[in-house]
Design a protein around this motif. Sequence first.
Motif, PDB file in Angstrom:
ATOM      1  N   VAL A   3       0.736  -1.272  -0.001  1.00  0.00           N
ATOM      2  CA  VAL A   3       0.031   0.131  -0.096  1.00  0.00           C
ATOM      3  C   VAL A   3       0.885   1.260  -0.199  1.00  0.00           C
ATOM      4  N   PHE A   4       0.503   2.459  -0.782  1.00  0.00           N
ATOM      5  CA  PHE A   4       1.141   3.627  -0.508  1.00  0.00           C
ATOM      6  C   PHE A   4       0.306   4.568   0.144  1.00  0.00           C
ATOM      7  N   ILE A   5       0.768   5.190   1.027  1.00  0.00           N
ATOM      8  CA  ILE A   5      -0.263   6.250   1.942  1.00  0.00           C
ATOM      9  C   ILE A   5       0.620   7.726   1.662  1.00  0.00           C
ATOM     10  N   LEU A   6      -0.451   8.615   1.508  1.00  0.00           N
ATOM     11  CA  LEU A   6       0.113   9.941   1.270  1.00  0.00           C
ATOM     12  C   LEU A   6      -0.180  10.816   2.431  1.00  0.00           C
ATOM     13  N   PHE A   7       0.699  11.376   3.011  1.00  0.00           N
ATOM     14  CA  PHE A   7       0.204  12.120   4.214  1.00  0.00           C
ATOM     15  C   PHE A   7       0.452  13.870   4.060  1.00  0.00           C
ATOM     16  N   ALA A   8      -0.368  14.390   4.085  1.00  0.00           N
ATOM     17  CA  ALA A   8      -0.849  15.908   3.722  1.00  0.00           C
ATOM     18  C   ALA A   8      -0.961  16.917   5.010  1.00  0.00           C
ATOM     19  N   ALA A   9      -0.368  18.055   4.864  1.00  0.00           N
ATOM     20  CA  ALA A   9      -0.653  19.086   5.801  1.00  0.00           C
ATOM     21  C   ALA A   9      -2.038  19.613   5.662  1.00  0.00           C
ATOM     22  N   ASP A  10      -2.936  19.587   6.311  1.00  0.00           N
ATOM     23  CA  ASP A  10      -4.352  20.148   6.387  1.00  0.00           C
ATOM     24  C   ASP A  10      -4.968  21.367   7.262  1.00  0.00           C
ATOM     25  N   LEU A  11      -4.908  22.286   6.482  1.00  0.00           N
ATOM     26  CA  LEU A  11      -5.696  23.420   7.155  1.00  0.00           C
ATOM     27  C   LEU A  11      -6.894  23.569   6.594  1.00  0.00           C
ATOM     28  N   LYS A  12      -7.528  22.733   5.712  1.00  0.00           N
ATOM     29  CA  LYS A  12      -8.925  23.052   5.034  1.00  0.00           C
ATOM     30  C   LYS A  12      -9.875  22.520   6.204  1.00  0.00           C
ATOM     31  N   ARG A  13      -9.613  21.796   7.141  1.00  0.00           N
ATOM     32  CA  ARG A  13     -10.608  21.478   8.204  1.00  0.00           C
ATOM     33  C   ARG A  13     -10.827  22.904   8.854  1.00  0.00           C
ATOM     34  N   THR A  14      -9.730  23.373   9.305  1.00  0.00           N
ATOM     35  CA  THR A  14      -9.923  24.491  10.370  1.00  0.00           C
ATOM     36  C   THR A  14     -10.394  25.748   9.464  1.00  0.00           C
ATOM     37  N   GLN A  15     -10.171  25.660   8.049  1.00  0.00           N
ATOM     38  CA  GLN A  15     -10.733  26.980   7.334  1.00  0.00           C
ATOM     39  C   GLN A  15     -12.339  26.688   7.471  1.00  0.00           C
ATOM     40  N   VAL A  71     -14.050  25.471   9.804  1.00  0.00           N
ATOM     41  CA  VAL A  71     -14.619  25.653  11.205  1.00  0.00           C
ATOM     42  C   VAL A  71     -14.696  27.380  11.221  1.00  0.00           C
ATOM     43  N   ALA A  72     -13.660  27.965  10.615  1.00  0.00           N
ATOM     44  CA  ALA A  72     -13.627  29.352  10.460  1.00  0.00           C
ATOM     45  C   ALA A  72     -14.802  29.821   9.681  1.00  0.00           C
ATOM     46  N   GLU A  73     -15.246  29.123   8.701  1.00  0.00           N
ATOM     47  CA  GLU A  73     -16.347  29.684   7.783  1.00  0.00           C
ATOM     48  C   GLU A  73     -17.720  29.526   8.823  1.00  0.00           C
ATOM     49  N   HIS A  74     -17.673  28.416   9.450  1.00  0.00           N
ATOM     50  CA  HIS A  74     -18.817  27.989  10.422  1.00  0.00           C
ATOM     51  C   HIS A  74     -19.035  29.268  11.342  1.00  0.00           C
ATOM     52  N   TYR A  75     -18.006  29.550  12.141  1.00  0.00           N
ATOM     53  CA  TYR A  75     -18.100  30.669  13.006  1.00  0.00           C
ATOM     54  C   TYR A  75     -18.155  32.241  12.470  1.00  0.00           C
ATOM     55  N   GLN A  76     -18.129  32.116  10.978  1.00  0.00           N
ATOM     56  CA  GLN A  76     -17.742  33.524  10.676  1.00  0.00           C
ATOM     57  C   GLN A  76     -16.886  34.143  11.132  1.00  0.00           C
ATOM     58  N   VAL A  77     -15.623  33.698  11.099  1.00  0.00           N
ATOM     59  CA  VAL A  77     -14.494  34.569  11.646  1.00  0.00           C
ATOM     60  C   VAL A  77     -13.403  34.508  10.565  1.00  0.00           C
ATOM     61  N   ASP A  78     -12.466  35.468  10.705  1.00  0.00           N
ATOM     62  CA  ASP A  78     -11.430  35.631   9.622  1.00  0.00           C
ATOM     63  C   ASP A  78     -10.274  34.304   9.851  1.00  0.00           C
ATOM     64  N   TYR A  79      -9.584  33.961   8.662  1.00  0.00           N
ATOM     65  CA  TYR A  79      -8.809  33.010   8.597  1.00  0.00           C
ATOM     66  C   TYR A  79      -7.605  33.310   7.852  1.00  0.00           C
ATOM     67  N   PRO A  80      -6.780  34.194   8.567  1.00  0.00           N
ATOM     68  CA  PRO A  80      -5.456  34.877   8.055  1.00  0.00           C
ATOM     69  C   PRO A  80      -4.185  34.066   8.110  1.00  0.00           C
ATOM     70  N   ILE A  81      -4.429  32.780   7.644  1.00  0.00           N
ATOM     71  CA  ILE A  81      -3.444  31.843   7.937  1.00  0.00           C
ATOM     72  C   ILE A  81      -2.036  32.129   7.012  1.00  0.00           C
ATOM     73  N   ALA A  82      -2.518  32.839   6.036  1.00  0.00           N
ATOM     74  CA  ALA A  82      -1.464  32.975   4.593  1.00  0.00           C
ATOM     75  C   ALA A  82      -0.554  34.388   5.062  1.00  0.00           C
ATOM     76  N   GLU A  83      -0.897  34.753   6.329  1.00  0.00           N
ATOM     77  CA  GLU A  83       0.030  35.999   6.749  1.00  0.00           C
ATOM     78  C   GLU A  83       1.188  35.640   7.544  1.00  0.00           C
ATOM     79  N   GLY A  84       1.549  34.494   7.990  1.00  0.00           N
ATOM     80  CA  GLY A  84       2.565  33.904   8.472  1.00  0.00           C
ATOM     81  C   GLY A  84       2.775  32.481   8.315  1.00  0.00           C
ATOM     82  N   LEU A  85       3.926  32.171   8.749  1.00  0.00           N
ATOM     83  CA  LEU A  85       4.342  30.908   8.630  1.00  0.00           C
ATOM     84  C   LEU A  85       4.104  29.910   9.528  1.00  0.00           C
TER      85      LEU A  85
END
Length: 242
Positions: A76-88, A90-104
């Motif tokens: 089997v081959f498994i891919l591991f991916a960093a995932d900030l879609k899930r928290t995005q 969540v941000a949409e659900h609570y209608q808050v900003d999601y400025p993750i692109a502003e820093g590392l």
Amino acid sequence: MNEAIEVMNNHRTYRDFDENYQLSDEELQQILTASRQAPTWMNGQMYSIIVIKDQDIRKKFVEMNPGNPHMLKSSVFILFAADLKRTQKVAEHYQVDYPIAEGLDPLITAVTDTALAMENAVIATEALGLGSVVVGSIRKDIKEISEILNLPDYVLPIAGLSIGKPTVEMRTKPRLPEKTVIHYDGYQDYDYQEIEEYDKTMEIFAEARETKLWSKKFADYFSNKPNAAVDAFVKEQKFLKD
């Protein structure tokens, strides 16, 4: 010695697998469960694990990266991916900003979570008497692989993991001298001779696939500019601003 510590201390990378061996569903589930139980920042679990059984997909991966045929030949081959879609979401659900692109920091957090999950998978694999190899070179074709797997924005492939039953026995590879890696109460510099000694150790170890001194391999690697495709993709996936 504690059994878990013994498994970790005996870690070896395997690249040759029995093509007829099929990982059982129970074994795969044990590996995935152990992976998901890895430490994670604030219990954020900022990663996704994509199990790739489809032979056609795996063939495409090998066509792009022919130096790693085990991506197809392993169980089997498994891919591991960093995932900030899930928290995005969540941000949409609570209608808050999601400025993750502003820093590392958000990206570093997600990559760290992903690496920890993958390491747990490696340890679980070895505890089951199986072998694996981490495939970081998938990032060479990061955009193409993401398109094949329909990855959404805020998801970044970090590495793959081929898992199977080894057909070639491997030796435990020597690591760098402890004083070059372990520091107490602050960073302590060390003499370059320690690296030269490690070069000699690895020459004696004589792994067939290594054609250069350890130090020369990385001097050459980092003398080239970093993979610009990753930089562009990170921005395209909304992890960082242009």
